[in-house]
Design an enzyme around this catalytic site. Structure first.
Site, PDB file in Angstrom:
ATOM      1  N   LYS A  97     -36.989 -27.608   9.893  1.00  0.00           N
ATOM      2  CA  LYS A  97     -35.866 -26.977  10.616  1.00  0.00           C
ATOM      3  C   LYS A  97     -35.963 -27.298  12.108  1.00  0.00           C
ATOM      4  CE  LYS A  97     -35.120 -24.439   6.831  1.00  0.00           C
ATOM      5  NZ  LYS A  97     -34.768 -25.278   5.677  1.00  0.00           N
ATOM      6  N   ARG A 126     -12.811   2.758  -9.204  1.00  0.00           N
ATOM      7  CA  ARG A 126     -11.476   3.063  -9.712  1.00  0.00           C
ATOM      8  C   ARG A 126     -11.519   4.378 -10.505  1.00  0.00           C
ATOM      9  NH1 ARG A 126      -7.498   0.008  -7.845  1.00  0.00           N
ATOM     10  NH2 ARG A 126      -6.349   0.358  -9.789  1.00  0.00           N
ATOM     11  N   SER A 160       0.121   3.792  -8.976  1.00  0.00           N
ATOM     12  CA  SER A 160      -0.302   2.934 -10.082  1.00  0.00           C
ATOM     13  C   SER A 160      -0.383   3.696 -11.408  1.00  0.00           C
ATOM     14  CB  SER A 160      -1.659   2.307  -9.745  1.00  0.00           C
ATOM     15  OG  SER A 160      -2.539   3.291  -9.267  1.00  0.00           O
ATOM     16  N   ARG A 220       1.711   6.019 -12.530  1.00  0.00           N
ATOM     17  CA  ARG A 220       3.048   6.025 -13.153  1.00  0.00           C
ATOM     18  C   ARG A 220       3.409   4.629 -13.645  1.00  0.00           C
ATOM     19  NH1 ARG A 220       8.822   6.623 -11.007  1.00  0.00           N
ATOM     20  NH2 ARG A 220       9.931   7.337 -12.874  1.00  0.00           N
ATOM     21  N   GLY A 249      -6.522   3.400  -7.897  1.00  0.00           N
ATOM     22  CA  GLY A 249      -7.305   3.437  -6.661  1.00  0.00           C
ATOM     23  C   GLY A 249      -7.341   4.830  -6.054  1.00  0.00           C
ATOM     24  N   ASP A 250      -6.251   5.551  -6.208  1.00  0.00           N
ATOM     25  CA  ASP A 250      -6.177   6.923  -5.714  1.00  0.00           C
ATOM     26  C   ASP A 250      -5.177   7.669  -6.581  1.00  0.00           C
ATOM     27  OD1 ASP A 250      -3.683   6.031  -5.007  1.00  0.00           O
ATOM     28  OD2 ASP A 250      -3.822   6.599  -2.908  1.00  0.00           O
ATOM     29  N   VAL A 251      -4.884   8.927  -6.219  1.00  0.00           N
ATOM     30  CA  VAL A 251      -3.895   9.703  -6.960  1.00  0.00           C
ATOM     31  C   VAL A 251      -2.761  10.053  -6.001  1.00  0.00           C
ATOM     32  CG1 VAL A 251      -3.506  11.743  -8.384  1.00  0.00           C
ATOM     33  CG2 VAL A 251      -5.765  10.653  -8.372  1.00  0.00           C
ATOM     34  N   ASP A 252      -1.547   9.659  -6.372  1.00  0.00           N
ATOM     35  CA  ASP A 252      -0.374   9.871  -5.519  1.00  0.00           C
ATOM     36  C   ASP A 252       0.527  10.905  -6.171  1.00  0.00           C
ATOM     37  OD1 ASP A 252      -0.903   7.502  -3.674  1.00  0.00           O
ATOM     38  OD2 ASP A 252      -0.761   6.475  -5.613  1.00  0.00           O
ATOM     39  N   ASP A 290      -3.219  11.508  -2.321  1.00  0.00           N
ATOM     40  CA  ASP A 290      -2.077  11.573  -1.409  1.00  0.00           C
ATOM     41  C   ASP A 290      -1.063  12.535  -2.018  1.00  0.00           C
ATOM     42  OD1 ASP A 290      -3.280   9.616   0.117  1.00  0.00           O
ATOM     43  OD2 ASP A 290      -2.098   7.975  -0.726  1.00  0.00           O
TER      44      ASP A 290
HETATM   45  N1  DCP Z   1       3.526   1.816  -0.598  1.00  0.00           N
HETATM   46  C1  DCP Z   1       4.332   0.842  -0.021  1.00  0.00           C
HETATM   47  N2  DCP Z   1       3.854   0.076   0.999  1.00  0.00           N
HETATM   48  C2  DCP Z   1       2.596   0.240   1.446  1.00  0.00           C
HETATM   49  C3  DCP Z   1       1.769   1.218   0.874  1.00  0.00           C
HETATM   50  C4  DCP Z   1       2.259   1.999  -0.151  1.00  0.00           C
HETATM   51  O1  DCP Z   1       5.466   0.665  -0.432  1.00  0.00           O
HETATM   52  N3  DCP Z   1       2.147  -0.533   2.434  1.00  0.00           N
HETATM   53  C5  DCP Z   1       4.036   2.600  -1.731  1.00  0.00           C
HETATM   54  C6  DCP Z   1       3.984   1.768  -2.977  1.00  0.00           C
HETATM   55  C7  DCP Z   1       2.733   2.209  -3.635  1.00  0.00           C
HETATM   56  C8  DCP Z   1       2.716   3.683  -3.294  1.00  0.00           C
HETATM   57  O2  DCP Z   1       3.232   3.739  -1.966  1.00  0.00           O
HETATM   58  O3  DCP Z   1       2.752   1.996  -5.040  1.00  0.00           O
HETATM   59  C9  DCP Z   1       1.349   4.308  -3.377  1.00  0.00           C
HETATM   60  O4  DCP Z   1       0.457   3.598  -2.541  1.00  0.00           O
HETATM   61  P1  DCP Z   1      -1.025   3.290  -3.005  1.00  0.00           P
HETATM   62  O5  DCP Z   1      -1.686   2.650  -1.838  1.00  0.00           O
HETATM   63  O6  DCP Z   1      -1.648   4.506  -3.548  1.00  0.00           O
HETATM   64  O7  DCP Z   1      -0.859   2.140  -4.096  1.00  0.00           O
HETATM   65  P2  DCP Z   1      -0.836   2.186  -5.693  1.00  0.00           P
HETATM   66  O8  DCP Z   1      -0.850   3.581  -6.198  1.00  0.00           O
HETATM   67  O9  DCP Z   1       0.303   1.327  -6.113  1.00  0.00           O
HETATM   68  O10 DCP Z   1      -2.167   1.442  -6.125  1.00  0.00           O
HETATM   69  P3  DCP Z   1      -3.658   2.054  -6.166  1.00  0.00           P
HETATM   70  O11 DCP Z   1      -4.071   2.094  -7.596  1.00  0.00           O
HETATM   71  O12 DCP Z   1      -4.468   1.095  -5.380  1.00  0.00           O
HETATM   72  O13 DCP Z   1      -3.609   3.408  -5.544  1.00  0.00           O
HETATM   73 MG    MG Z   2      -2.210   4.946  -5.525  1.00  0.00          MG
HETATM   74 MN    MN Z   3      -1.969   6.346  -2.309  1.00  0.00          MN
END
Ligand code: DCP
Ligand code: MG
Ligand code: MN
Length: 337
Positions: A72, A148, A179, A181, A188-191, A253
């Site tokens: 080296k 997840r 996601s 629905r 990834g999260d619960v909306d 959320d």
């Molecule tokens: N959303 C959007 N534009 C963004 C972020 C979010 O239109 N920049 C809308 C569409 C997403 C929803 O809000 O489907 C929820 O956001 P999430 O980040 O929770 O995304 P997902 O639920 O679709 O996916 P994940 O499984 O990663 O939560």
């Molecule tokens: Mg989500």
């Molecule tokens: Mn979300």
């Protein structure tokens, strides 16, 4: 460095030791102790050596410098470069960027900033970086947030929120969007979207529901809490955990919306984000404007700038929105693109 005392004369081989030191740090970070030790010894010896090393043989003759490191040193002397170091540091940068952007609240720009400040590991950030409150929570639950959520756990989380909401007012509509629905196996999260069909009883629910869910120790940390305003959508971003052995902290959320905005909010919050972009684009082409609150007509634009926001169209359902946009209805499962 503990050894940089006065007794030590000038380092005649700084052009070499600088590069070896960068390599040492990489091996230390990778916890490759044996390699790190080899570099450490070589660096110390080179720093103490009273004259500039000129050849591979000269380096090899020093005690503590083996063939590998002598090679080296020779490469650095001949070319001024250390290819392995360049490769490894660019790989390391990529790894650190990935590590950082996986923290909730850290995007690509902040990740680059952290890197430029010399941070490489999560430990570096924890101890030395200037973090926002959100980023601190993101770090605290790093491993949990990066797992997840299986559908059946989302359903349990949904149930807890439904029960709490209905205990405040049993006419509320509580709907998991995102996601979940769209039918994904994991999320990834619960909306969660909340409204009331009588157009008025959603008022006050946001604050009461958050308070109740905190009292139940279901909500554990708040990321973003909006001030409640009865006339507009109120969004909450936070962290929840089911009261079960081994359950993880999950991102949640919640939005409470006036019933007039329900259809547009449902469409928006169901996503995907990419699907939403194409729907907004389609609306714009028709002289309309679509957002999470409303679908408007007679919008006047100058380029992308809105000169007139137009008038709200009455839409009672997602189907209505598709109809106005003149496209066939798509089920949530068909909205990934
Ligand atoms: N959303 C959007 N534009 C963004 C972020 C979010 O239109 N920049 C809308 C569409 C997403 C929803 O809000 O489907 C929820 O956001 P999430 O980040 O929770 O995304 P997902 O639920 O679709 O996916 P994940 O499984 O990663 O939560
Ligand atoms: Mg989500
Ligand atoms: Mn979300």
């Amino acid at each position: 460095c503990a050894h940089s005392s006065k007794e030590q004369s000038e380092n005649m081989n700084k052009h070499i030791t600088d590069k070896l030191e960068q390599m040492l740090i990489i091996y230390e970070n990778k916890n490759e102790k044996y390699r790190a030790l080899g570099y450490q010894k070589a660096i110390l010896i080179l720093k103490r050596h009273p004259k500039e090393i000129q050849s591979r043989e000269e380096a090899l003759a020093l005690p503590g410098i083996g063939k590998r490191i002598a090679d080296k040193i020779w490469e650095i002397l001949q070319t001024g470069d250390f290819r392995k170091l360049d490769e490894m540091s660019s790989r390391e940068e990529t790894n650190s960027l990935k590590l950082f952007t996986d923290i909730h609240g850290v995007g690509p720009t902040t990740a680059r900033l952290f890197l430029s400040q010399g941070f490489k590991t999560l430990e570096d950030l924890k101890t030395n970086a200037n973090l926002t409150r959100q980023q601190k929570i993101g770090l605290k639950y790093y491993d949990e947030f990066n797992q997840r959520i299986p559908r059946d756990e989302v359903a349990k989380i949904e149930n807890q929120v439904i029960n709490a909401a209905l205990s405040l007012n049993n006419g509320l509509i509580v709907q998991v969007c995102g996601s979940y629905r769209r039918g994904k196996a994991t999320c990834g999260d619960v909306d969660i979207l909340i409204t009331h069909p009588d157009r008025k009883s959603h008022k006050g629910i946001y604050s009461k529901l958050l308070k109740l869910l905190h009292e139940q120790n279901f909500l554990t940390d708040d990321l973003v809490v909006q001030e409640e305003n009865a006339d507009i959508q109120c969004k909450y971003l936070g962290v929840c955990r089911l009261n079960e052995a081994n359950s993880l902290h999950r991102r949640i959320d919640l939005i409470v919306v006036p019933f007039d905005e329900y259809a547009c909010a449902l469409l928006y919050f169901t996503g995907s984000a990419h699907f939403n972009r194409s729907m907004r684009h389609l609306a714009r082409k028709l002289g309309l404007s679509l957002c999470e609150k409303s679908l408007n007509k007679n919008v006047i634009r100058n380029g992308t700038e809105k000169i007139n926001t137009g008038e709200r169209l009455v839409v009672h359902s997602e189907q209505d929105i598709f109809r106005v946009l003149n496209i066939p209805y798509r089920e949530p499962e068909e909205r990934d693109f």
